[in-house]
Write a protein that holds these residues in place. Structure first.
Motif, mmCIF file in Angstrom:
data_model
loop_
_atom_site.group_PDB
_atom_site.id
_atom_site.type_symbol
_atom_site.label_atom_id
_atom_site.label_comp_id
_atom_site.label_asym_id
_atom_site.label_seq_id
_atom_site.Cartn_x
_atom_site.Cartn_y
_atom_site.Cartn_z
ATOM 1 N N THR A 275 32.465 51.636 37.821
ATOM 2 C CA THR A 275 32.995 52.529 36.802
ATOM 3 C C THR A 275 33.747 51.734 35.751
ATOM 4 O O THR A 275 34.168 50.599 35.991
ATOM 5 C CB THR A 275 33.943 53.561 37.435
ATOM 6 N N PRO A 276 33.948 52.305 34.567
ATOM 7 C CA PRO A 276 34.756 51.620 33.556
ATOM 8 C C PRO A 276 36.186 51.377 34.013
ATOM 9 O O PRO A 276 36.861 50.500 33.485
ATOM 10 C CB PRO A 276 34.716 52.601 32.364
ATOM 11 N N MET A 277 36.670 52.141 34.985
ATOM 12 C CA MET A 277 38.027 51.937 35.502
ATOM 13 C C MET A 277 38.094 50.814 36.519
ATOM 14 O O MET A 277 39.158 50.337 36.856
ATOM 15 C CB MET A 277 38.538 53.228 36.136
ATOM 16 N N GLY A 278 36.954 50.378 37.032
ATOM 17 C CA GLY A 278 36.930 49.338 38.045
ATOM 18 C C GLY A 278 35.910 49.664 39.115
ATOM 19 O O GLY A 278 35.369 50.778 39.170
ATOM 20 N N PRO A 279 35.616 48.688 39.971
ATOM 21 C CA PRO A 279 34.623 48.927 41.033
ATOM 22 C C PRO A 279 35.156 49.895 42.090
ATOM 23 O O PRO A 279 36.258 49.741 42.606
ATOM 24 C CB PRO A 279 34.393 47.525 41.616
ATOM 25 N N LEU A 280 34.353 50.895 42.389
ATOM 26 C CA LEU A 280 34.707 51.908 43.380
ATOM 27 C C LEU A 280 33.713 51.800 44.535
ATOM 28 O O LEU A 280 32.504 51.735 44.312
ATOM 29 C CB LEU A 280 34.645 53.294 42.750
ATOM 30 N N ARG A 281 34.226 51.743 45.757
ATOM 31 C CA ARG A 281 33.357 51.581 46.921
ATOM 32 C C ARG A 281 33.754 52.575 48.008
ATOM 33 O O ARG A 281 34.922 52.683 48.367
ATOM 34 C CB ARG A 281 33.450 50.155 47.457
ATOM 35 N N PHE A 282 32.754 53.282 48.519
ATOM 36 C CA PHE A 282 32.938 54.197 49.634
ATOM 37 C C PHE A 282 32.196 53.617 50.836
ATOM 38 O O PHE A 282 31.005 53.293 50.740
ATOM 39 C CB PHE A 282 32.370 55.581 49.306
ATOM 40 N N ASN A 283 32.879 53.504 51.944
ATOM 41 C CA ASN A 283 32.263 53.033 53.186
ATOM 42 C C ASN A 283 32.301 54.153 54.230
ATOM 43 O O ASN A 283 33.378 54.696 54.531
ATOM 44 C CB ASN A 283 32.993 51.806 53.742
ATOM 45 N N PHE A 284 31.155 54.477 54.769
ATOM 46 C CA PHE A 284 31.059 55.438 55.866
ATOM 47 C C PHE A 284 30.549 54.661 57.077
ATOM 48 O O PHE A 284 29.423 54.154 57.062
ATOM 49 C CB PHE A 284 30.089 56.572 55.508
ATOM 50 N N SER A 285 31.362 54.544 58.098
ATOM 51 C CA SER A 285 31.009 53.666 59.223
ATOM 52 C C SER A 285 31.213 54.385 60.561
ATOM 53 O O SER A 285 31.949 55.370 60.672
ATOM 54 C CB SER A 285 31.851 52.388 59.181
ATOM 55 N N ARG A 286 30.559 53.804 61.572
ATOM 56 C CA ARG A 286 30.691 54.323 62.925
ATOM 57 C C ARG A 286 30.685 53.141 63.893
ATOM 58 O O ARG A 286 29.815 52.269 63.817
ATOM 59 C CB ARG A 286 29.543 55.276 63.263
ATOM 60 N N ALA A 287 31.676 53.126 64.779
ATOM 61 C CA ALA A 287 31.758 52.065 65.780
ATOM 62 C C ALA A 287 30.820 52.391 66.939
ATOM 63 O O ALA A 287 30.974 53.421 67.613
ATOM 64 C CB ALA A 287 33.192 51.920 66.281
ATOM 65 N N LEU A 288 29.847 51.518 67.184
ATOM 66 C CA LEU A 288 28.901 51.727 68.276
ATOM 67 C C LEU A 288 29.409 51.130 69.584
ATOM 68 O O LEU A 288 29.184 51.692 70.658
ATOM 69 C CB LEU A 288 27.545 51.113 67.927
#
Length: 792
Positions: free
Chosen positions: A760-773
């Motif tokens: 984004t113009p405001m900065g890098p945006l990162r969403f992480n969806f994780s699951r511990a196996l």
């Protein structure tokens, strides 16, 4: 140009009419039909001037150039008139012969009272004022005003507003003054609605758009600047496309056309690149020959690392030529040139290369001239040259020096060329640079699920006092941590490729998943130097004070509670109130094949370092860390796959044990777990109270970044990852439940997840969806994380 009465002022037309009338009358011409025109000359005993208030009479006479007593023709009077008109000082000029006297009547241009800009919203008055030549309290010039209007319109055109119009208007004031007003109609930004390609088969439109500097407009068009149409940018894009294809073996690639069509409303454009890809070629037979007697060809052949079947890349040839020429210089073989002789095998789509060592012309560098560097010292530019005055001239080395100068980042443009010197065997190397700002002051915000909202301030200067030195200061705060640091780097000690760095830091942390806090204050310095084309070695020294405090304290006694971890109580008891001094020497080796960029689709990074503490201070340990990363673009370069292996081990010696300030926690290494969420723990039946960290950690991360079907200009991509790793090993396992009660064995954790990345113009945006196996009962999971960082 229009005045306030609506009249159109056309000085050039008025001048022509006035000149015609004056000279027809002065020369005795008759306008009657059939009357002959007789040439006539004049002799003036005196010349007088009327109408001038600011311009001195002597100055006017000097411009006119009419002498007293000499013969003056009508042509001479016309030339005098033209000279006076071209000065730009007078609104009208008349030359009137009056017997033996020539009368020069002038009307001076008024003074500019004020300059105003009306209608501008996108650009500020200050920016527009800096682009014009007209000035307050200076004589008004219609030609200059028209030129200023064109300059303002050009600024808007560069900003993508092709429909912008600028009209200069004059408001008459008393006292021979005028107000100059530029009326501006900014118009809309001409955005690139569609960026398309014709003729591409090997790579998709999406992939090629990533190569270009120009971008296609998306729904963030109000914030993105690179989607505005700028005609000059097309040439840059054509070269970037050519470099992209040539580095991937398409030696016949051409951009046959690049067109931009503008909509009827002039608020949108459509850019189309027509290309001819050709066929991809690989390297075929690679040989080395010499036309110089006494040269061991085998030594030079050993420098070429190209393998048959490898994708053809001109950069690989350039790299080998540079290696061979450097070897020739080391062996004292001056004026040796490496000629790459290329032959094509069109049937096999291969390129055979023969590197020939030949005698070059005996040409020397006479001198190196540097211009344009008002702030940067000459020595900063000169040390980018491997050649000095008196050395044999090497055109390839000069080109590489130009690249190194541009890579400094100190100059907006740097041109390096050679021209003949004082003799045929001498050349002068001219360096013309244009400086640009190198300092920055940034304020930023950040957010993550783990650390909450944060604020940061940073200042950096990459060319301190024009010496090429770098300084940096930063301050960052989150709800759990404070981090302050400074650094100073001298990139060229004693004029050599040897860097010196000095740095300091202050960090505090309110550790999650633990009942203690830490404070680290440190100071260090180091030396760095290259050990190869793609590798570098840094030698470091660090002196720090690391403290553990506020550990599970009893409000009444001010001491740790009885059920707190005996391991941490023992570590807290060390040193002065939980603080220990560390004095450590270390080294770091870094290999990065991205430095030369010979393989655009595959990259490798290797890092290895060790630090030994015990040269004074209170701690004694040896810490070892290593990292290896491999990255490759696959599926027509649409998908990037990546593998990262990382590990570390710290070992106390001479009876010393490690503390939480030296051990590893694996934070950020294995996704799907909270900070301090894995590794040995102490306290309670399940041991899930205090995170102790471990003397060892190892992790393998496998990632893939891929498009998710949205237009590239939106800046959104997807990702998938698999993380495997663990934190383990303690020097002391005598926990709350007794001796050996803390489990510090190696127990791998495994997590998988998906990511959404948005630039984004405001900065890098990162969403992480994780699951511990794979996990332990006392681990702290974190199935969702979002991070954003921006500067303004």
């Amino acid at each position: 140009m229009a005045d306030t009465c609506g009249r159109t002022l056309r000085p050039s037309s008025r001048a022509r009419l006035l000149a015609t009338a004056v000279f027809l009358g002065a020369a005795g011409f008759s306008l009657a039909p059939l009357a002959p025109a007789v040439a006539q000359s004049f002799a003036f005993s005196g010349v007088t001037v009327e109408g001038n208030n600011r311009v001195d009479t002597t100055t006017i006479l000097s411009y006119a150039g009419i002498g007293r007593g000499g013969a003056v023709s009508a042509s001479d009077l016309n030339d005098a008139y033209q000279r006076l008109a071209r000065t730009g000082l007078f609104e009208t000029v008349e030359l009137v012969p009056q017997g033996n006297t020539l009368l020069i009547k002038v009307t001076e241009y008024p003074f500019v009272n004020i300059i105003n800009f009306e209608g501008n919203k996108v650009l500020k008055d200050e920016e527009l004022a800096a682009a014009i030549q007209s000035q307050s309290r200076k004589p008004f010039s219609p030609a200059t005003a028209e030129s200023d209007a064109a300059a303002i319109a050009e600024i808007y055109r560069i900003r993508g507003r092709l429909a912008a119009s600028v009209t200069p208007k004059v408001i008459r004031r008393d006292g021979n003054r005028v107000d100059l007003v530029f009326e501006i109609a900014e118009g809309k930004v001409v955005e690139i609605e569609r960026l398309s390609f014709v003729g591409n088969r090997a790579f998709s439109d999406r992939r090629l758009r990533q190569v270009l500097e120009t971008k296609q407009a998306g729904f963030l068009r109000a914030l993105i600047q690179r989607d505005s149409f700028v005609a000059e940018r097309l040439e840059v894009d054509k070269q970037m496309l050519t470099d992209f294809y040539r580095s991937r073996g398409y030696i016949d690639f051409q951009v046959t056309d690049a067109t931009a069509e503008t909509s009827r409303e002039r608020d949108a454009s459509f850019v189309t690149f027509t290309i001819s890809e050709g066929l991809p070629y690989t390297f075929g037979q690679i040989t080395t020959v010499s036309e110089i007697e006494g040269v061991d060809v085998a030594e030079f052949a050993a420098l070429q690392k190209i393998r048959a079947g490898q994708t053809f890349n001109p950069a690989a040839i350039e790299n080998i030529i540079a290696r061979m020429e450097n070897l020739a210089l080391k062996k004292g073989l001056n004026f040796v040139r490496i000629d790459p002789r290329i032959t094509r095998n069109d049937r096999g789509q291969a390129v055979n290369v023969e590197f020939a060592l030949v005698r070059g012309e005996r040409i020397f560098v006479e001198r190196i001239d540097i211009e344009g560097n008002a702030t940067t010292l000459d020595q900063v530019v000169r040390r980018q040259f491997r050649t000095v005055e008196g050395d044999p001239f090497n055109a390839r080395e000069i080109r590489q020096s130009a690249e190194r100068i541009r890579a400094l980042g100190f100059f907006g443009d740097a041109k390096v060329n050679a021209e003949q010197g004082s003799s045929p065997d001498q050349v002068v190397v001219n360096v013309d640079v244009q400086e640009q700002p190198t300092g920055s002051l940034g304020f930023g915000l950040s957010y993550s699920v783990a650390s909450g909202t944060g604020f940061n301030v940073n200042f950096s200067e990459r060319n301190f006092l024009g010496r090429g030195q770098a300084i940096a200061l930063s301050l960052a705060n989150t709800s759990d941590t404070q981090n302050s640091s400074f650094s100073f780097t001298e990139p060229s000690v004693l004029g050599r490729d040897l860097s010196f760095n000095i740095n300091g830091y202050y960090r505090t942390s309110d550790n999650d998943n633990a009942l203690y806090n830490t404070r680290n204050v440190g100071f260090g310095f180091g030396l760095g130097f290259p050990v190869g084309e793609q590798s570098r070695l840094d030698l470091t020294y660090r002196l720090s004070k690391d403290r553990i405090f506020d550990y599970d304290m009893n409000d009444t006694t001010g001491l740790p509670n009885a059920d707190s971890s005996p391991i941490l109580r023992a570590e807290l008891a060390q040193g002065d109130n939980g603080a220990l001094i560390t004095s450590a020497l270390g080294y770091r080796y870094n290999f990065d094949n991205r430095i030369t960029g010979l393989n655009p689709n595959t990259s490798y990074v290797l890092r290895f370092g060790q630090e030994i503490s015990g040269l004074g201070g209170d701690t004694k340990f040896l810490s070892t860390t290593a990292m290896a990363m491999a990255e490759k673009r696959v599926w027509n370069e649409e998908v990037t796959v990546r593998a990262i292996f990382e590990g570390g081990y710290v070992h106390g010696f001479s009876g010393s044990t490690t503390r939480v300030t030296e051990r590893y926690f694996g934070n950020g290494k294995i996704r799907g777990f909270e900070p301090n969420g894995i590794g040995p723990r102490d306290g309670g039946p399940t041991g899930d109270r205090d995170a102790l960290g471990g003397n060892a950690f190892a992790v393998a991360r496998f990632e893939a970044d891929f498009p998710i079907g949205l237009p590239e200009e939106y800046g959104m991509t997807g990702g998938a990852f698999l993380d495997v790793g663990s934190v383990w090993s303690l020097s002391n396992t005598d926990g709350v439940l007794g001796a050996g009660s803390v489990d510090d064995s190696f127990k791998p954790r495994v997590s998988v997840g998906l990511s959404l990345m948005w630039n984004t113009p405001m900065g890098p945006l990162r969403f992480n969806f994780s699951r511990a196996l794979v996990k332990e009962d006392f681990d702290k999971e974190q199935s969702f994380d979002v991070t954003v960082s921006t500067k303004f």
